[in-house]
Motif scaffolding. Structure first.
Motif, short mmCIF file in Angstrom:
data_model
loop_
_atom_site.label_atom_id
_atom_site.label_comp_id
_atom_site.label_asym_id
_atom_site.label_seq_id
_atom_site.Cartn_x
_atom_site.Cartn_y
_atom_site.Cartn_z
N TRP A 1 0.84 -1.20 0.00
CA TRP A 1 0.00 0.00 0.00
C TRP A 1 0.88 1.25 0.00
CZ3 TRP A 1 -0.41 3.85 3.75
CH2 TRP A 1 -1.44 4.78 3.56
N GLU A 2 1.94 1.23 0.81
CA GLU A 2 2.82 2.41 0.87
C GLU A 2 3.48 2.64 -0.48
OE1 GLU A 2 5.74 2.46 3.92
OE2 GLU A 2 4.31 3.08 5.44
N GLN A 3 3.93 1.54 -1.10
CA GLN A 3 4.59 1.67 -2.40
C GLN A 3 3.64 2.26 -3.42
OE1 GLN A 3 6.96 -1.24 -4.07
NE2 GLN A 3 8.51 -0.80 -2.52
N LYS A 4 2.36 1.89 -3.29
CA LYS A 4 1.39 2.33 -4.27
C LYS A 4 1.02 3.79 -4.07
CE LYS A 4 -2.90 0.95 -4.66
NZ LYS A 4 -3.94 0.03 -4.29
N THR A 5 0.93 4.22 -2.82
CA THR A 5 0.35 5.54 -2.57
C THR A 5 1.35 6.59 -2.12
OG1 THR A 5 -0.14 5.04 -0.28
CG2 THR A 5 -1.83 4.50 -1.89
N GLN A 6 2.55 6.19 -1.69
CA GLN A 6 3.43 7.21 -1.12
C GLN A 6 4.69 7.40 -1.94
OE1 GLN A 6 4.09 6.46 3.02
NE2 GLN A 6 1.93 6.72 3.49
N ARG A 7 5.07 8.66 -2.08
CA ARG A 7 6.32 9.01 -2.76
C ARG A 7 7.02 10.08 -1.95
NH1 ARG A 7 5.21 5.37 -4.74
NH2 ARG A 7 4.63 4.77 -6.85
N THR A 8 8.33 9.96 -1.85
CA THR A 8 9.10 11.03 -1.24
C THR A 8 10.03 11.60 -2.29
OG1 THR A 8 9.00 9.87 0.84
CG2 THR A 8 10.63 11.60 0.68
N VAL A 9 9.85 12.89 -2.57
CA VAL A 9 10.70 13.54 -3.56
C VAL A 9 11.73 14.37 -2.81
CG1 VAL A 9 10.75 15.12 -5.50
CG2 VAL A 9 8.80 13.61 -5.18
N PRO A 10 12.99 14.01 -2.92
CA PRO A 10 13.99 14.76 -2.17
C PRO A 10 14.23 16.12 -2.80
CG PRO A 10 14.90 12.72 -3.09
CD PRO A 10 13.57 12.93 -3.71
N GLY A 11 14.29 17.15 -1.99
CA GLY A 11 14.63 18.49 -2.46
C GLY A 11 15.98 18.87 -1.89
N ARG A 12 16.32 20.16 -2.03
CA ARG A 12 17.63 20.58 -1.56
C ARG A 12 17.67 20.65 -0.04
NH1 ARG A 12 19.95 25.53 -0.69
NH2 ARG A 12 18.03 26.57 -1.33
N ARG A 13 16.64 21.28 0.56
CA ARG A 13 16.65 21.47 2.01
C ARG A 13 15.71 20.52 2.73
NH1 ARG A 13 15.66 27.60 3.01
NH2 ARG A 13 15.94 27.01 5.17
N TRP A 14 14.66 20.12 2.10
CA TRP A 14 13.73 19.18 2.73
C TRP A 14 13.11 18.30 1.67
CZ3 TRP A 14 12.97 24.50 4.14
CH2 TRP A 14 12.34 25.23 3.15
N ASP A 15 12.46 17.26 2.15
CA ASP A 15 11.79 16.34 1.23
C ASP A 15 10.33 16.75 1.05
OD1 ASP A 15 14.12 15.00 1.30
OD2 ASP A 15 13.43 13.43 2.66
N PHE A 16 9.75 16.29 -0.05
CA PHE A 16 8.32 16.47 -0.25
C PHE A 16 7.68 15.10 -0.16
CE2 PHE A 16 10.29 20.08 -2.17
CZ PHE A 16 9.44 21.13 -1.90
N LYS A 17 6.79 14.95 0.82
CA LYS A 17 6.15 13.64 0.99
C LYS A 17 4.77 13.67 0.37
CE LYS A 17 6.26 11.24 4.85
NZ LYS A 17 6.27 11.06 6.31
N PHE A 18 4.60 12.91 -0.69
CA PHE A 18 3.31 12.88 -1.37
C PHE A 18 2.56 11.63 -0.95
CE2 PHE A 18 3.40 16.23 -4.50
CZ PHE A 18 4.74 16.55 -4.56
N GLN A 19 1.28 11.81 -0.73
CA GLN A 19 0.45 10.63 -0.50
C GLN A 19 -0.77 10.71 -1.38
OE1 GLN A 19 -0.75 9.87 3.52
NE2 GLN A 19 -1.86 8.05 2.87
N ASP A 20 -1.02 9.62 -2.07
CA ASP A 20 -2.20 9.56 -2.93
C ASP A 20 -3.41 9.24 -2.05
OD1 ASP A 20 -3.93 9.41 -4.96
OD2 ASP A 20 -3.07 7.65 -5.93
#
Lengths: 152, 404
Positions: free
Chosen positions: B343-362
């Motif tokens: 489920w996590e693989q399907k719905t969650q993505r972490t996009v690394p940025g320069r200072r912090w990450d962006f945590k996306f959840q579908d």
């Protein structure tokens, strides 16, 4: 009327507060007020980076943990509305391009050619195994590639 | 100078009761000397107690509790007195028949032709076990300098509160063992609780605290070891004695059913006589969501074990059933974990940025509850519009239910 995918500021669950912004990612008519009733709520965006549970600021400084901004979005609905011509605002464009729904508008550095922009289109909407395994992310990779190209 | 204390007072039996609560009829009988002031009397009593029965408390007993309740009125250890009065103690009887040494026993076994090789090794193991047990007993006795173990009546720290008994705490060895079994060997907490006879919540607490302790040791932080050793010396402890006949001493009743707040109400529920009314039905009447007692029991496997014993299954069959149950439980847990990861693989993505990450959840924007006002942020996505907030209403949970 033009449909826009944009952010609408909402009050936090504990009530409206200054310096604690929280946004809904919404679909609304372009000419309506920012916080008015939207056609559809697609998600939320918390622009304040949060520490992961169990870590402190010092851990972030030492590189043990990284802060993260929380974004929740209904990907299927967002895709649908983009498909029927809804116009994302700059911020929403930036967010949606991160999960590969759109091409990024610009790169942080380097030549802003169409080819370069297409090249960094984030593969994050693919399953994790197919996505790039690099820890650095597409933006950083693009920056590094540009730097390498300059040197050569 | 005449003696200040009358003979009648001296003959008064000394007690180990607190001097404030001592009956003081003797004061009335004083023949001479104008009566001293109240404070003076109290102080005098205090010194008398300190020099008399209270002297025992100046030096703590080694490896034993040192409660007022364990002493008699003369300040003598009650259990010591009982042993001296009785015909020898446990120790003397054990010393009277010393164990024959290993060589002699082995030789005797070799000469006995009725024994097979397996029997001989088995008997040798039994002898080694008995010897280890005896050694541990003797060592423990030496630690206590010959003082017998506390009886239940000796564990009353407050003489005026006879109902209060000091409860054992886990010894350092036992805690270490629990941590090892739970963390290093990776056994689940329920099995560890059942093995050591320690409540499952206490096992969890031991594991948490031990983890912190190990972390601190790794960081080089100082631990309050002198304090903990002093406390453990003063309190009754549950020992863990490896390599003896009974390595584990049960610490507490582990399978008590906790009283759920919903079951506290006294309900008279009429049912027809023809209906079979089980515990599951009773639970439903207490509360719609309450599980039956059989499902709420902390260690259901112990109940199963007892049931199999009553059915007359032998040891091998019970072991087989146990293994089957364990495998099923493990598979269930693994399946759940696998589903969560998928489920996590399907719905969650972490996009690394320069200072912090962006945590996306579908998420699904359509999940807003039956009435469209499911709690935003928890059950539904986004803040809803056009509804007054109910977060200040009575009965609505306002405290956060998770840590983020």
């Amino acid at each position: 009327m033009v449909l826009r995918l944009r952010l609408a500021r909402v009050s936090t669950p504990g009530g409206a507060r200054r310096h604690a912004p929280l946004y809904n990612i919404v679909l609304a008519h372009a000419r309506t007020a920012r916080d008015s009733l939207p056609l559809e709520v697609l998600g939320t965006y918390n622009p304040i980076p949060k520490l992961p549970a169990g870590y402190s600021e010092s851990d972030v400084k030492e590189g043990k943990a990284r802060k993260a901004k929380d974004i929740k979005v209904d990907v299927a609905r967002a895709k649908y509305w983009l498909g029927v011509g809804a116009q994302p605002s700059d911020t929403v464009w930036r967010l949606l391009s991160m999960i590969g729904l759109l091409e990024p508008k610009y790169l942080p550095t380097g030549p802003q050619t169409e080819k370069a922009l297409k090249a960094v289109r984030f593969p994050t909407h693919l399953p994790n195994s197919q996505a790039s395994t690099s820890r650095e992310g597409a933006v950083m990779e693009a920056i590094k590639e540009a730097a390498a190209a300059k040197q050569a | 100078m005449p003696p200040r204390i009358s003979p009648s007072r001296l003959s008064h039996p000394e007690t180990c009761q607190c001097f404030r609560t001592r009956p003081c009829e003797a004061l009335v009988n004083r023949q001479f000397h104008a009566s001293a002031r109240h404070e003076t009397l109290l102080r005098r009593d205090m010194w008398k107690w300190l020099k008399g029965p209270g002297k025992a408390f100046r030096k703590p007993l080694p490896s034993s509790t040192n409660y007022l309740g364990a002493y008699d009125k003369q300040g003598q250890l009650a259990r010591m007195k009982m042993r001296n009065d009785g015909d020898g103690g446990e120790r003397t009887s054990r010393e009277a028949e010393p164990m024959e040494d290993e060589d002699a026993a082995a030789r005797r076994d070799m000469e006995d032709e009725g024994l097979s090789e397996d029997d001989r090794t088995l008997r040798a193991e039994q002898r080694a076990m008995a010897r280890a047990t005896r050694d541990a007993d003797v060592e423990e006795m030496d630690d206590r300098e010959g003082i017998p173990k506390e009886r239940l009546t000796d564990l009353r720290p407050y003489p005026l509160n006879q109902a209060f008994r000091s409860q054992s705490v886990l010894s350092e060895d036992l805690r270490e063992m629990i941590y090892m079994q739970a963390v290093e060997n990776g056994h689940d907490l329920a099995s560890v609780a059942a093995t050591f006879g320690v409540d499952i919540r206490r096992v969890a607490a031991v594991v948490r605290l031990k983890t912190v302790e190990k972390e601190w040791e790794a960081e080089g932080k100082p631990l309050a070891k002198p304090y903990s050793t002093a406390m453990l010396n003063m309190l009754p402890t549950t020992p863990f004695r490896p390599n003896t006949k009974n390595p584990v001493t049960p610490h507490e009743p582990i399978n008590d059913l906790p009283v759920h707040p919903h079951t506290r109400a006294q309900i008279f529920h009429p049912t027809s006589e023809s209906r079979s009314f089980t515990r599951a039905d009773a639970a439903k009447i207490f509360d719609r969501k309450l599980l039956p007692a059989d499902d709420r029991i902390p260690l259901p496997m112990l109940v199963d074990l007892e049931r199999w014993k009553l059915q007359g299954l032998d040891r091998a069959a019970r072991g087989k059933l146990q293994v089957e149950k364990d495998t099923a439980a493990r598979e269930l847990a693994e399946n759940k974990e696998r589903k969560r990861i998928a489920w996590e693989q399907k719905t969650q993505r972490t996009v690394p940025g320069r200072r912090w990450d962006f945590k996306f959840q579908d998420v699904s924007a359509e999940q807003v509850g039956k009435d469209g006002r499911a709690l935003p942020g928890r059950d539904a996505v986004g803040m809803r519009y056009g509804f007054p907030h109910v977060d200040r209403k009575r009965g609505v949970v306002k405290i956060p239910t998770s840590v983020e």
